[in-house]
Design a protein around this motif. Sequence first.
Motif, PDB file in Angstrom:
ATOM      1  N   UNK B 167       0.402  75.327  33.086  1.00  0.00           N
ATOM      2  CA  UNK B 167       0.624  75.184  34.531  1.00  0.00           C
ATOM      3  C   UNK B 167       0.674  73.712  34.948  1.00  0.00           C
ATOM      4  N   UNK B 168       0.344  72.793  34.039  1.00  0.00           N
ATOM      5  CA  UNK B 168       0.373  71.358  34.362  1.00  0.00           C
ATOM      6  C   UNK B 168       1.796  70.839  34.227  1.00  0.00           C
ATOM      7  N   UNK B 169       2.632  71.209  35.180  1.00  0.00           N
ATOM      8  CA  UNK B 169       4.058  70.901  35.119  1.00  0.00           C
ATOM      9  C   UNK B 169       4.458  69.796  36.089  1.00  0.00           C
ATOM     10  N   UNK B 170       3.496  69.025  36.589  1.00  0.00           N
ATOM     11  CA  UNK B 170       3.862  67.996  37.581  1.00  0.00           C
ATOM     12  C   UNK B 170       4.858  67.003  36.996  1.00  0.00           C
ATOM     13  N   UNK B 171       4.723  66.670  35.703  1.00  0.00           N
ATOM     14  CA  UNK B 171       5.656  65.728  35.083  1.00  0.00           C
ATOM     15  C   UNK B 171       7.061  66.337  35.008  1.00  0.00           C
ATOM     16  N   UNK B 173       8.336  68.508  37.021  1.00  0.00           N
ATOM     17  CA  UNK B 173       8.910  68.526  38.362  1.00  0.00           C
ATOM     18  C   UNK B 173       9.293  67.111  38.813  1.00  0.00           C
ATOM     19  N   UNK B 174       8.500  66.109  38.415  1.00  0.00           N
ATOM     20  CA  UNK B 174       8.823  64.721  38.764  1.00  0.00           C
ATOM     21  C   UNK B 174      10.095  64.270  38.034  1.00  0.00           C
TER      22      UNK B 174
END
Lengths: 296, 296
Positions: B167-171, B173-174
Amino acid sequence: MTDTVLAVLNQPSRDAAAHDPSADAYTWAKPLEEHLQVQDLGAIRGDGVFETITVVDGRPQALEPHLARFVRSAAMLDLPAPDLDAWRQAIEAVCARLDPVHEAFAKTVMTRGVEGSGRPTGWVYAAPSGDQSAARTEGIAVVTLDRGYRHDVERTSPWLLQGAKTLSYAVNMAALREAERRGADDALFVSTDGYVLEGTRANLVMSVDGRFVTPRTDIGILAGTTQADVFRFAEGEGIATSYELLTLADLEAADALWLLSSVRQAAPIRSVNGVTRSMDLAMTERINDFLLSREQ
Amino acid sequence: MTDTVLAVLNQPSRDAAAHDPSADAYTWAKPLEEHLQVQDLGAIRGDGVFETITVVDGRPQALEPHLARFVRSAAMLDLPAPDLDAWRQAIEAVCARLDPVHEAFAKTVMTRGVEGSGRPTGWVYAAPSGDQSAARTEGIAVVTLDRGYRHDVERTSPWLLQGAKTLSYAVNMAALREAERRGADDALFVSTDGYVLEGTRANLVMSVDGRFVTPRTDIGILAGTTQADVFRFAEGEGIATSYELLTLADLEAADALWLLSSVRQAAPIRSVNGVTRSMDLAMTERINDFLLSREQ
Protein backbone atom coordinates in the motif's frame (compact mmCIF):
# COMPACT_ATOMS: atom_id res chain seq x y z
CA MET A 1 -6.38 3.20 22.96
CA THR A 2 -9.28 4.15 25.18
CA ASP A 3 -7.14 7.10 26.30
CA THR A 4 -6.94 8.35 22.72
CA VAL A 5 -8.53 11.67 21.80
CA LEU A 6 -9.46 12.14 18.13
CA ALA A 7 -10.56 15.13 16.05
CA VAL A 8 -11.44 14.94 12.35
CA LEU A 9 -10.86 18.09 10.31
CA ASN A 10 -13.72 19.48 8.28
CA GLN A 11 -11.49 21.35 5.82
CA PRO A 12 -7.83 20.25 6.03
CA SER A 13 -6.88 22.65 3.21
CA ARG A 14 -8.41 25.91 2.04
CA ASP A 15 -7.37 24.90 -1.48
CA ALA A 16 -9.99 22.14 -1.49
CA ALA A 17 -13.67 21.89 -0.61
CA ALA A 18 -14.79 21.32 2.97
CA HIS A 19 -16.33 18.03 4.06
CA ASP A 20 -18.91 19.97 6.01
CA PRO A 21 -18.85 23.70 5.19
CA SER A 22 -21.13 24.61 8.07
CA ALA A 23 -19.07 22.83 10.71
CA ASP A 24 -16.26 24.07 12.93
CA ALA A 25 -12.60 23.50 12.06
CA TYR A 26 -12.81 19.98 13.52
CA THR A 27 -15.32 17.47 14.81
CA TRP A 28 -14.78 15.27 17.87
CA ALA A 29 -14.77 11.58 16.97
CA LYS A 30 -14.55 8.26 18.82
CA PRO A 31 -11.18 6.65 18.09
CA LEU A 32 -12.51 3.10 18.25
CA GLU A 33 -15.12 3.76 15.60
CA GLU A 34 -14.66 3.88 11.84
CA HIS A 35 -13.92 7.22 10.20
CA LEU A 36 -12.20 6.44 6.89
CA GLN A 37 -13.58 5.18 3.63
CA VAL A 38 -11.88 2.18 2.05
CA GLN A 39 -11.25 4.21 -1.11
CA ASP A 40 -9.29 6.87 0.76
CA LEU A 41 -5.96 7.21 -1.03
CA GLY A 42 -4.26 7.28 2.36
CA ALA A 43 -5.43 3.71 2.89
CA ILE A 44 -4.95 2.29 -0.62
CA ARG A 45 -1.86 4.21 -1.83
CA GLY A 46 -0.09 5.45 1.33
CA ASP A 47 -0.74 8.81 -0.34
CA GLY A 48 -0.55 11.44 2.37
CA VAL A 49 1.70 13.04 4.97
CA PHE A 50 1.96 13.05 8.75
CA GLU A 51 3.71 14.46 11.80
CA THR A 52 4.15 13.08 15.31
CA ILE A 53 4.40 15.78 17.95
CA THR A 54 5.56 15.38 21.56
CA VAL A 55 3.00 16.62 24.12
CA VAL A 56 4.27 17.38 27.62
CA ASP A 57 1.69 18.21 30.29
CA GLY A 58 -0.80 18.93 27.52
CA ARG A 59 1.57 21.29 25.66
CA PRO A 60 2.55 20.38 22.06
CA GLN A 61 6.29 20.88 21.57
CA ALA A 62 8.08 22.26 18.51
CA LEU A 63 4.60 22.76 17.07
CA GLU A 64 5.56 25.35 14.45
CA PRO A 65 8.56 23.38 13.11
CA HIS A 66 6.31 20.30 12.88
CA LEU A 67 3.65 22.28 11.01
CA ALA A 68 6.27 23.77 8.68
CA ARG A 69 7.53 20.27 7.84
CA PHE A 70 3.91 19.07 7.37
CA VAL A 71 3.48 21.84 4.77
CA ARG A 72 6.80 20.95 3.06
CA SER A 73 5.88 17.26 2.90
CA ALA A 74 2.46 18.10 1.44
CA ALA A 75 4.09 20.29 -1.22
CA MET A 76 6.52 17.49 -2.16
CA LEU A 77 3.48 15.25 -2.78
CA ASP A 78 1.58 17.97 -4.70
CA LEU A 79 -1.12 17.87 -2.03
CA PRO A 80 -3.20 20.98 -1.32
CA ALA A 81 -1.56 23.15 1.34
CA PRO A 82 -2.70 22.31 4.90
CA ASP A 83 -4.74 25.12 6.47
CA LEU A 84 -2.48 25.67 9.45
CA ASP A 85 -5.06 27.66 11.41
CA ALA A 86 -7.41 24.70 11.33
CA TRP A 87 -4.63 22.21 12.16
CA ARG A 88 -3.37 24.33 15.08
CA GLN A 89 -6.90 24.56 16.48
CA ALA A 90 -7.45 20.83 16.23
CA ILE A 91 -4.02 19.95 17.71
CA GLU A 92 -4.47 22.30 20.63
CA ALA A 93 -7.99 21.09 21.32
CA VAL A 94 -6.92 17.44 21.23
CA CYS A 95 -3.98 18.11 23.57
CA ALA A 96 -6.19 20.05 25.99
CA ARG A 97 -8.71 17.23 26.10
CA LEU A 98 -6.18 14.50 26.96
CA ASP A 99 -6.40 13.01 30.44
CA PRO A 100 -3.62 14.60 32.54
CA VAL A 101 -0.44 12.75 31.65
CA HIS A 102 3.17 13.92 31.67
CA GLU A 103 4.20 12.60 28.25
CA ALA A 104 1.89 12.09 25.30
CA PHE A 105 2.05 12.48 21.55
CA ALA A 106 -0.22 13.94 18.89
CA LYS A 107 -0.30 12.56 15.36
CA THR A 108 -1.52 14.70 12.46
CA VAL A 109 -2.40 12.96 9.19
CA MET A 110 -3.52 14.44 5.89
CA THR A 111 -4.31 12.13 2.96
CA ARG A 112 -5.25 12.93 -0.63
CA GLY A 113 -8.78 11.80 0.32
CA VAL A 114 -11.18 9.46 -1.39
CA GLU A 115 -10.14 8.78 -4.98
CA GLY A 116 -11.74 11.31 -7.31
CA SER A 117 -13.18 13.48 -4.53
CA GLY A 118 -10.52 16.20 -4.65
CA ARG A 119 -10.99 16.67 -0.88
CA PRO A 120 -8.12 15.73 1.43
CA THR A 121 -8.90 13.83 4.61
CA GLY A 122 -7.37 15.08 7.85
CA TRP A 123 -7.31 13.98 11.44
CA VAL A 124 -5.39 14.49 14.68
CA TYR A 125 -5.23 12.11 17.58
CA ALA A 126 -3.32 12.20 20.82
CA ALA A 127 -2.55 9.46 23.33
CA PRO A 128 -0.17 8.85 26.27
CA SER A 129 3.36 7.95 25.14
CA GLY A 130 3.99 5.04 27.42
CA ASP A 131 7.18 4.63 29.42
CA GLN A 132 10.26 5.65 27.43
CA SER A 133 12.73 5.46 30.31
CA ALA A 134 14.48 2.21 29.32
CA ALA A 135 15.52 3.57 25.92
CA ARG A 136 16.70 6.83 27.51
CA THR A 137 18.69 5.37 30.39
CA GLU A 138 19.86 1.96 29.11
CA GLY A 139 20.28 2.90 25.48
CA ILE A 140 19.29 1.12 22.31
CA ALA A 141 21.01 -1.36 20.01
CA VAL A 142 21.00 -0.43 16.33
CA VAL A 143 22.06 -2.14 13.11
CA THR A 144 22.98 -0.37 9.89
CA LEU A 145 20.83 -1.22 6.87
CA ASP A 146 21.18 -0.28 3.22
CA ARG A 147 18.55 2.33 2.20
CA GLY A 148 19.11 1.39 -1.45
CA TYR A 149 19.48 5.03 -2.58
CA ARG A 150 22.46 7.26 -3.26
CA HIS A 151 22.78 10.22 -0.89
CA ASP A 152 21.90 12.72 -3.66
CA VAL A 153 18.64 11.13 -4.77
CA GLU A 154 16.46 13.88 -3.28
CA ARG A 155 18.01 16.31 -5.76
CA THR A 156 18.27 14.04 -8.82
CA SER A 157 14.93 12.24 -8.48
CA PRO A 158 12.39 14.19 -6.40
CA TRP A 159 9.55 11.80 -7.34
CA LEU A 160 11.17 9.29 -4.96
CA LEU A 161 9.88 11.61 -2.19
CA GLN A 162 12.97 11.20 0.00
CA GLY A 163 12.82 13.96 2.59
CA ALA A 164 9.00 13.97 2.72
CA LYS A 165 7.25 12.45 5.74
CA THR A 166 4.71 10.34 3.86
CA LEU A 167 2.26 7.65 4.90
CA SER A 168 4.18 5.20 2.67
CA TYR A 169 6.23 3.87 5.57
CA ALA A 170 6.11 0.14 4.78
CA VAL A 171 9.90 0.16 4.12
CA ASN A 172 10.59 1.88 7.46
CA MET A 173 8.46 -0.71 9.27
CA ALA A 174 10.14 -3.59 7.37
CA ALA A 175 13.58 -2.21 8.28
CA LEU A 176 12.49 -2.05 11.92
CA ARG A 177 11.40 -5.72 11.78
CA GLU A 178 14.74 -6.63 10.13
CA ALA A 179 16.56 -4.83 12.97
CA GLU A 180 14.53 -6.81 15.51
CA ARG A 181 15.33 -10.07 13.67
CA ARG A 182 18.99 -9.15 14.13
CA GLY A 183 18.44 -8.63 17.85
CA ALA A 184 18.49 -4.83 17.73
CA ASP A 185 15.97 -2.15 18.67
CA ASP A 186 16.21 0.00 15.56
CA ALA A 187 17.93 0.43 12.22
CA LEU A 188 20.15 3.18 10.92
CA PHE A 189 19.90 3.64 7.15
CA VAL A 190 23.03 4.03 5.03
CA SER A 191 23.11 5.26 1.43
CA THR A 192 24.51 3.04 -1.33
CA ASP A 193 27.46 5.44 -1.60
CA GLY A 194 28.33 5.00 2.05
CA TYR A 195 26.76 7.93 3.89
CA VAL A 196 24.90 7.57 7.17
CA LEU A 197 21.31 8.79 6.72
CA GLU A 198 18.74 8.44 9.53
CA GLY A 199 16.89 5.91 11.67
CA THR A 200 13.59 4.35 10.64
CA ARG A 201 11.74 7.08 12.58
CA ALA A 202 14.53 9.15 14.11
CA ASN A 203 17.56 11.32 13.35
CA LEU A 204 21.14 10.54 14.30
CA VAL A 205 23.30 12.96 16.30
CA MET A 206 26.86 12.14 17.28
CA SER A 207 29.27 13.72 19.71
CA VAL A 208 32.71 14.13 18.13
CA ASP A 209 35.59 15.80 19.98
CA GLY A 210 33.13 17.88 22.00
CA ARG A 211 31.02 18.91 18.98
CA PHE A 212 27.51 17.72 18.05
CA VAL A 213 27.27 16.55 14.43
CA THR A 214 24.28 15.32 12.43
CA PRO A 215 23.91 14.26 8.78
CA ARG A 216 23.21 17.06 6.32
CA THR A 217 19.47 17.31 5.68
CA ASP A 218 19.72 17.58 1.87
CA ILE A 219 20.58 13.89 1.45
CA GLY A 220 17.07 12.48 1.28
CA ILE A 221 16.36 12.44 5.02
CA LEU A 222 13.90 14.28 7.22
CA ALA A 223 15.03 17.48 8.90
CA GLY A 224 14.45 16.52 12.53
CA THR A 225 12.48 18.79 14.84
CA THR A 226 13.95 17.08 17.93
CA GLN A 227 17.45 17.19 16.41
CA ALA A 228 17.01 20.93 15.76
CA ASP A 229 16.09 21.48 19.41
CA VAL A 230 19.07 19.42 20.58
CA PHE A 231 21.28 21.72 18.51
CA ARG A 232 19.54 24.68 20.17
CA PHE A 233 20.35 23.08 23.56
CA ALA A 234 23.98 22.54 22.47
CA GLU A 235 24.38 26.12 21.33
CA GLY A 236 23.10 27.31 24.71
CA GLU A 237 25.76 25.12 26.34
CA GLY A 238 28.56 26.42 24.14
CA ILE A 239 28.80 23.11 22.25
CA ALA A 240 29.58 23.62 18.56
CA THR A 241 27.14 21.98 16.09
CA SER A 242 27.35 21.08 12.44
CA TYR A 243 25.57 19.35 9.56
CA GLU A 244 27.96 17.13 7.62
CA LEU A 245 28.23 14.26 5.18
CA LEU A 246 29.02 11.39 7.54
CA THR A 247 30.45 8.00 6.61
CA LEU A 248 30.46 4.70 8.48
CA ALA A 249 34.05 5.53 9.50
CA ASP A 250 32.78 8.76 11.09
CA LEU A 251 30.10 6.75 12.90
CA GLU A 252 32.78 4.40 14.21
CA ALA A 253 35.03 7.24 15.36
CA ALA A 254 32.34 9.20 17.24
CA ASP A 255 32.48 9.50 21.04
CA ALA A 256 28.73 9.07 21.60
CA LEU A 257 25.66 8.49 19.43
CA TRP A 258 21.97 9.24 19.87
CA LEU A 259 18.79 8.62 17.92
CA LEU A 260 16.45 11.59 18.34
CA SER A 261 12.72 11.61 17.74
CA SER A 262 9.45 12.82 19.11
CA VAL A 263 8.01 10.55 21.84
CA ARG A 264 11.32 8.77 22.63
CA GLN A 265 13.39 12.00 22.61
CA ALA A 266 17.14 11.28 22.95
CA ALA A 267 17.97 7.57 23.04
CA PRO A 268 21.68 6.85 23.46
CA ILE A 269 23.00 4.11 21.17
CA ARG A 270 24.64 1.34 23.20
CA SER A 271 25.72 -0.81 20.26
CA VAL A 272 26.03 -0.64 16.47
CA ASN A 273 25.92 -3.96 14.58
CA GLY A 274 26.64 -5.77 17.84
CA VAL A 275 29.69 -3.67 18.74
CA THR A 276 29.31 -1.94 22.12
CA ARG A 277 29.57 1.84 22.08
CA SER A 278 30.26 4.14 24.97
CA MET A 279 27.30 6.25 26.02
CA ASP A 280 27.29 9.68 27.63
CA LEU A 281 24.39 9.14 30.02
CA ALA A 282 24.93 12.39 31.95
CA MET A 283 24.67 14.35 28.71
CA THR A 284 21.66 12.25 27.65
CA GLU A 285 19.85 13.18 30.85
CA ARG A 286 20.56 16.87 30.35
CA ILE A 287 19.36 16.69 26.74
CA ASN A 288 16.14 14.94 27.74
CA ASP A 289 15.53 17.36 30.61
CA PHE A 290 15.89 20.18 28.09
CA LEU A 291 13.61 18.52 25.53
CA LEU A 292 10.88 17.69 28.03
CA SER A 293 10.83 21.22 29.45
CA ARG A 294 10.49 23.00 26.10
CA GLU A 295 7.96 25.80 26.36
CA GLN A 296 7.05 25.46 22.66
CA MET B 1 -18.55 5.32 -6.97
CA THR B 2 -22.24 4.58 -6.48
CA ASP B 3 -21.65 1.53 -8.71
CA THR B 4 -19.06 0.20 -6.26
CA VAL B 5 -19.73 -3.05 -4.41
CA LEU B 6 -17.85 -3.54 -1.14
CA ALA B 7 -17.33 -6.50 1.18
CA VAL B 8 -15.36 -6.35 4.44
CA LEU B 9 -13.71 -9.58 5.56
CA ASN B 10 -14.39 -10.85 9.04
CA GLN B 11 -11.19 -12.90 9.27
CA PRO B 12 -8.67 -11.99 6.53
CA SER B 13 -6.14 -14.50 7.93
CA ARG B 14 -6.60 -17.71 9.91
CA ASP B 15 -3.34 -16.83 11.68
CA ALA B 16 -5.05 -13.93 13.46
CA ALA B 17 -8.27 -13.45 15.39
CA ALA B 18 -11.55 -12.75 13.61
CA HIS B 19 -13.21 -9.34 13.84
CA ASP B 20 -16.55 -11.10 14.29
CA PRO B 21 -16.12 -14.84 14.91
CA SER B 22 -19.80 -15.57 14.49
CA ALA B 23 -20.09 -13.84 11.12
CA ASP B 24 -19.72 -15.18 7.59
CA ALA B 25 -16.47 -14.84 5.65
CA TYR B 26 -17.44 -11.29 4.67
CA THR B 27 -20.00 -8.60 5.46
CA TRP B 28 -21.62 -6.36 2.85
CA ALA B 29 -20.81 -2.69 3.39
CA LYS B 30 -21.75 0.64 1.83
CA PRO B 31 -18.72 2.04 -0.04
CA LEU B 32 -19.60 5.68 0.69
CA GLU B 33 -19.64 5.11 4.43
CA GLU B 34 -16.68 4.87 6.80
CA HIS B 35 -15.21 1.46 7.54
CA LEU B 36 -11.62 2.06 8.65
CA GLN B 37 -10.25 3.32 11.93
CA VAL B 38 -7.76 6.19 11.80
CA GLN B 39 -5.21 4.05 13.65
CA ASP B 40 -5.28 1.33 11.01
CA LEU B 41 -1.67 0.76 9.95
CA GLY B 42 -2.84 0.68 6.35
CA ALA B 43 -3.85 4.32 6.72
CA ILE B 44 -0.96 5.62 8.85
CA ARG B 45 1.98 3.50 7.59
CA GLY B 46 0.94 2.24 4.13
CA ASP B 47 1.47 -1.10 5.85
CA GLY B 48 -0.43 -3.67 3.84
CA VAL B 49 -0.75 -5.35 0.44
CA PHE B 50 -3.19 -5.29 -2.43
CA GLU B 51 -4.19 -6.72 -5.79
CA THR B 52 -6.25 -5.29 -8.64
CA ILE B 53 -8.07 -7.95 -10.63
CA THR B 54 -9.75 -7.53 -14.02
CA VAL B 55 -13.42 -8.57 -14.01
CA VAL B 56 -15.01 -9.32 -17.40
CA ASP B 57 -18.76 -9.96 -17.49
CA GLY B 58 -18.64 -10.59 -13.75
CA ARG B 59 -15.77 -13.11 -14.03
CA PRO B 60 -12.51 -12.34 -12.16
CA GLN B 61 -9.54 -13.06 -14.41
CA ALA B 62 -6.20 -14.60 -13.46
CA LEU B 63 -7.69 -14.95 -9.99
CA GLU B 64 -5.32 -17.64 -8.73
CA PRO B 65 -2.12 -15.87 -9.92
CA HIS B 66 -3.39 -12.67 -8.26
CA LEU B 67 -4.10 -14.55 -5.01
CA ALA B 68 -0.68 -16.24 -5.16
CA ARG B 69 0.99 -12.83 -5.50
CA PHE B 70 -1.18 -11.44 -2.67
CA VAL B 71 0.18 -14.24 -0.45
CA ARG B 72 3.78 -13.57 -1.59
CA SER B 73 3.44 -9.84 -0.91
CA ALA B 74 1.99 -10.53 2.55
CA ALA B 75 4.89 -12.86 3.36
CA MET B 76 7.43 -10.22 2.26
CA LEU B 77 5.82 -7.83 4.77
CA ASP B 78 5.67 -10.49 7.53
CA LEU B 79 1.88 -10.19 7.53
CA PRO B 80 -0.26 -13.15 8.56
CA ALA B 81 -1.09 -15.35 5.55
CA PRO B 82 -4.34 -14.37 3.79
CA ASP B 83 -7.04 -17.01 4.17
CA LEU B 84 -7.56 -17.62 0.46
CA ASP B 85 -10.87 -19.42 0.92
CA ALA B 86 -12.32 -16.32 2.57
CA TRP B 87 -10.80 -13.98 -0.03
CA ARG B 88 -12.06 -16.12 -2.95
CA GLN B 89 -15.56 -16.12 -1.47
CA ALA B 90 -15.57 -12.36 -0.99
CA ILE B 91 -14.12 -11.65 -4.47
CA GLU B 92 -16.62 -13.92 -6.20
CA ALA B 93 -19.54 -12.48 -4.23
CA VAL B 94 -18.51 -8.90 -5.01
CA CYS B 95 -18.10 -9.68 -8.72
CA ALA B 96 -21.46 -11.45 -8.84
CA ARG B 97 -23.17 -8.48 -7.23
CA LEU B 98 -21.83 -5.87 -9.68
CA ASP B 99 -24.33 -4.31 -12.05
CA PRO B 100 -23.92 -6.01 -15.44
CA VAL B 101 -20.93 -4.34 -17.08
CA HIS B 102 -18.44 -5.73 -19.62
CA GLU B 103 -15.25 -4.53 -17.92
CA ALA B 104 -14.80 -3.96 -14.21
CA PHE B 105 -12.09 -4.44 -11.63
CA ALA B 106 -11.91 -5.84 -8.12
CA LYS B 107 -9.42 -4.52 -5.57
CA THR B 108 -8.39 -6.65 -2.59
CA VAL B 109 -6.63 -4.94 0.30
CA MET B 110 -5.18 -6.44 3.48
CA THR B 111 -3.57 -4.15 6.07
CA ARG B 112 -1.77 -4.97 9.31
CA GLY B 113 -4.87 -3.63 11.07
CA VAL B 114 -5.26 -1.21 13.92
CA GLU B 115 -1.97 -0.66 15.74
CA GLY B 116 -1.61 -3.15 18.58
CA SER B 117 -4.71 -5.18 17.67
CA GLY B 118 -2.89 -8.03 15.93
CA ARG B 119 -5.89 -8.40 13.60
CA PRO B 120 -5.41 -7.56 9.92
CA THR B 121 -8.09 -5.55 8.15
CA GLY B 122 -9.34 -6.81 4.79
CA TRP B 123 -11.76 -5.65 2.16
CA VAL B 124 -12.68 -6.18 -1.48
CA TYR B 125 -14.45 -3.75 -3.70
CA ALA B 126 -15.38 -3.87 -7.35
CA ALA B 127 -16.44 -1.13 -9.75
CA PRO B 128 -16.76 -0.59 -13.52
CA SER B 129 -13.41 0.08 -15.21
CA GLY B 130 -14.40 3.01 -17.37
CA ASP B 131 -13.51 3.28 -21.04
CA GLN B 132 -9.98 2.05 -21.74
CA SER B 133 -10.22 2.16 -25.53
CA ALA B 134 -8.10 5.29 -26.13
CA ALA B 135 -5.06 3.79 -24.39
CA ARG B 136 -5.52 0.51 -26.28
CA THR B 137 -6.03 1.92 -29.77
CA GLU B 138 -4.13 5.22 -29.76
CA GLY B 139 -1.33 4.18 -27.44
CA ILE B 140 0.29 5.95 -24.52
CA ALA B 141 3.26 8.28 -24.14
CA VAL B 142 5.79 7.28 -21.48
CA VAL B 143 8.87 8.85 -19.98
CA THR B 144 11.69 6.97 -18.28
CA LEU B 145 12.33 7.87 -14.63
CA ASP B 146 15.08 6.82 -12.24
CA ARG B 147 13.78 4.35 -9.61
CA GLY B 148 16.79 5.17 -7.43
CA TYR B 149 17.64 1.49 -6.78
CA ARG B 150 20.11 -0.92 -8.36
CA HIS B 151 18.52 -3.84 -10.21
CA ASP B 152 19.70 -6.35 -7.57
CA VAL B 153 18.24 -4.60 -4.53
CA GLU B 154 15.50 -7.20 -4.00
CA ARG B 155 18.21 -9.77 -3.27
CA THR B 156 20.65 -7.59 -1.31
CA SER B 157 18.13 -5.59 0.76
CA PRO B 158 14.77 -7.36 1.08
CA TRP B 159 13.54 -4.83 3.68
CA LEU B 160 13.16 -2.35 0.80
CA LEU B 161 10.16 -4.54 -0.21
CA GLN B 162 10.85 -4.25 -3.94
CA GLY B 163 8.79 -6.94 -5.62
CA ALA B 164 5.98 -6.74 -3.04
CA LYS B 165 2.71 -5.05 -4.00
CA THR B 166 2.33 -2.85 -0.93
CA LEU B 167 0.00 0.00 0.00
CA SER B 168 3.07 2.29 0.19
CA TYR B 169 2.56 3.57 -3.35
CA ALA B 170 3.25 7.28 -2.80
CA VAL B 171 6.38 7.04 -4.98
CA ASN B 172 4.46 5.36 -7.80
CA MET B 173 1.82 8.10 -7.67
CA ALA B 174 4.50 10.83 -7.56
CA ALA B 175 6.22 9.29 -10.59
CA LEU B 176 2.90 9.27 -12.41
CA ARG B 177 2.43 12.98 -11.63
CA GLU B 178 6.00 13.67 -12.82
CA ALA B 179 5.21 11.84 -16.09
CA GLU B 180 2.09 13.99 -16.53
CA ARG B 181 4.12 17.15 -15.84
CA ARG B 182 6.36 16.03 -18.72
CA GLY B 183 3.34 15.65 -20.98
CA ALA B 184 3.25 11.84 -20.83
CA ASP B 185 0.66 9.32 -19.68
CA ASP B 186 2.88 7.10 -17.58
CA ALA B 187 6.42 6.51 -16.38
CA LEU B 188 8.76 3.60 -16.95
CA PHE B 189 11.19 3.07 -14.07
CA VAL B 190 14.88 2.46 -14.75
CA SER B 191 17.40 1.16 -12.21
CA THR B 192 20.45 3.23 -11.27
CA ASP B 193 22.60 0.66 -13.08
CA GLY B 194 20.69 1.14 -16.32
CA TYR B 195 18.12 -1.66 -16.44
CA VAL B 196 14.52 -1.14 -17.50
CA LEU B 197 12.22 -2.15 -14.64
CA GLU B 198 8.44 -1.61 -14.85
CA GLY B 199 5.76 1.06 -15.14
CA THR B 200 4.23 2.79 -12.13
CA ARG B 201 1.41 0.22 -12.13
CA ALA B 202 2.20 -1.98 -15.14
CA ASN B 203 4.76 -4.33 -16.67
CA LEU B 204 6.69 -3.73 -19.88
CA VAL B 205 6.69 -6.23 -22.75
CA MET B 206 8.59 -5.59 -25.97
CA SER B 207 8.51 -7.25 -29.34
CA VAL B 208 12.04 -7.88 -30.62
CA ASP B 209 12.69 -9.67 -33.91
CA GLY B 210 9.43 -11.56 -33.59
CA ARG B 211 9.98 -12.52 -29.93
CA PHE B 212 8.20 -11.16 -26.84
CA VAL B 213 10.63 -10.06 -24.14
CA THR B 214 9.97 -8.72 -20.62
CA PRO B 215 12.32 -7.71 -17.80
CA ARG B 216 13.40 -10.52 -15.49
CA THR B 217 11.17 -10.59 -12.41
CA ASP B 218 14.01 -10.93 -9.86
CA ILE B 219 15.12 -7.32 -10.25
CA GLY B 220 12.80 -5.71 -7.71
CA ILE B 221 9.69 -5.57 -9.88
CA LEU B 222 6.29 -7.21 -9.67
CA ALA B 223 5.74 -10.44 -11.59
CA GLY B 224 2.83 -9.36 -13.80
CA THR B 225 -0.31 -11.46 -14.01
CA THR B 226 -1.33 -9.78 -17.27
CA GLN B 227 2.22 -10.12 -18.64
CA ALA B 228 2.16 -13.84 -17.78
CA ASP B 229 -1.08 -14.25 -19.73
CA VAL B 230 0.34 -12.33 -22.70
CA PHE B 231 3.22 -14.80 -22.71
CA ARG B 232 0.64 -17.61 -22.63
CA PHE B 233 -1.06 -15.98 -25.63
CA ALA B 234 2.31 -15.67 -27.42
CA GLU B 235 3.21 -19.30 -26.81
CA GLY B 236 -0.14 -20.34 -28.29
CA GLU B 237 0.73 -18.27 -31.35
CA GLY B 238 4.20 -19.79 -31.72
CA ILE B 239 5.87 -16.54 -30.62
CA ALA B 240 9.00 -17.15 -28.52
CA THR B 241 9.08 -15.45 -25.10
CA SER B 242 11.83 -14.64 -22.64
CA TYR B 243 12.66 -12.87 -19.40
CA GLU B 244 15.86 -10.83 -19.74
CA LEU B 245 17.91 -8.02 -18.25
CA LEU B 246 16.98 -5.15 -20.56
CA THR B 247 18.84 -1.87 -20.98
CA LEU B 248 17.70 1.46 -22.39
CA ALA B 249 19.50 0.46 -25.61
CA ASP B 250 17.31 -2.66 -25.78
CA LEU B 251 14.25 -0.48 -25.24
CA GLU B 252 15.37 1.75 -28.11
CA ALA B 253 16.01 -1.17 -30.45
CA ALA B 254 12.66 -2.95 -29.84
CA ASP B 255 10.10 -3.18 -32.66
CA ALA B 256 7.06 -2.51 -30.43
CA LEU B 257 6.43 -1.82 -26.74
CA TRP B 258 3.47 -2.35 -24.44
CA LEU B 259 2.60 -1.60 -20.85
CA LEU B 260 0.47 -4.42 -19.44
CA SER B 261 -1.76 -4.25 -16.41
CA SER B 262 -5.12 -5.24 -15.08
CA VAL B 263 -7.92 -2.83 -16.06
CA ARG B 264 -6.03 -1.23 -18.99
CA GLN B 265 -4.72 -4.57 -20.33
CA ALA B 266 -2.26 -4.06 -23.23
CA ALA B 267 -1.53 -0.38 -23.95
CA PRO B 268 0.87 0.13 -26.87
CA ILE B 269 3.56 2.74 -26.23
CA ARG B 270 3.46 5.45 -28.90
CA SER B 271 6.41 7.48 -27.60
CA VAL B 272 9.27 7.21 -25.11
CA ASN B 273 10.69 10.49 -23.76
CA GLY B 274 9.02 12.33 -26.63
CA VAL B 275 10.44 10.07 -29.37
CA THR B 276 7.72 8.45 -31.47
CA ARG B 277 7.71 4.65 -31.54
CA SER B 278 6.05 2.38 -34.02
CA MET B 279 3.09 0.47 -32.63
CA ASP B 280 1.77 -2.92 -33.71
CA LEU B 281 -1.93 -2.16 -33.39
CA ALA B 282 -3.07 -5.38 -35.07
CA MET B 283 -1.09 -7.41 -32.53
CA THR B 284 -2.37 -5.16 -29.71
CA GLU B 285 -5.96 -5.92 -30.71
CA ARG B 286 -5.30 -9.67 -30.77
CA ILE B 287 -3.62 -9.49 -27.35
CA ASN B 288 -6.52 -7.54 -25.84
CA ASP B 289 -9.10 -9.86 -27.42
CA PHE B 290 -7.25 -12.75 -25.81
CA LEU B 291 -6.98 -11.02 -22.42
CA LEU B 292 -10.63 -9.98 -22.31
CA SER B 293 -11.84 -13.48 -23.21
CA ARG B 294 -9.83 -15.32 -20.56
CA GLU B 295 -11.96 -17.98 -18.89
CA GLN B 296 -10.00 -17.61 -15.63
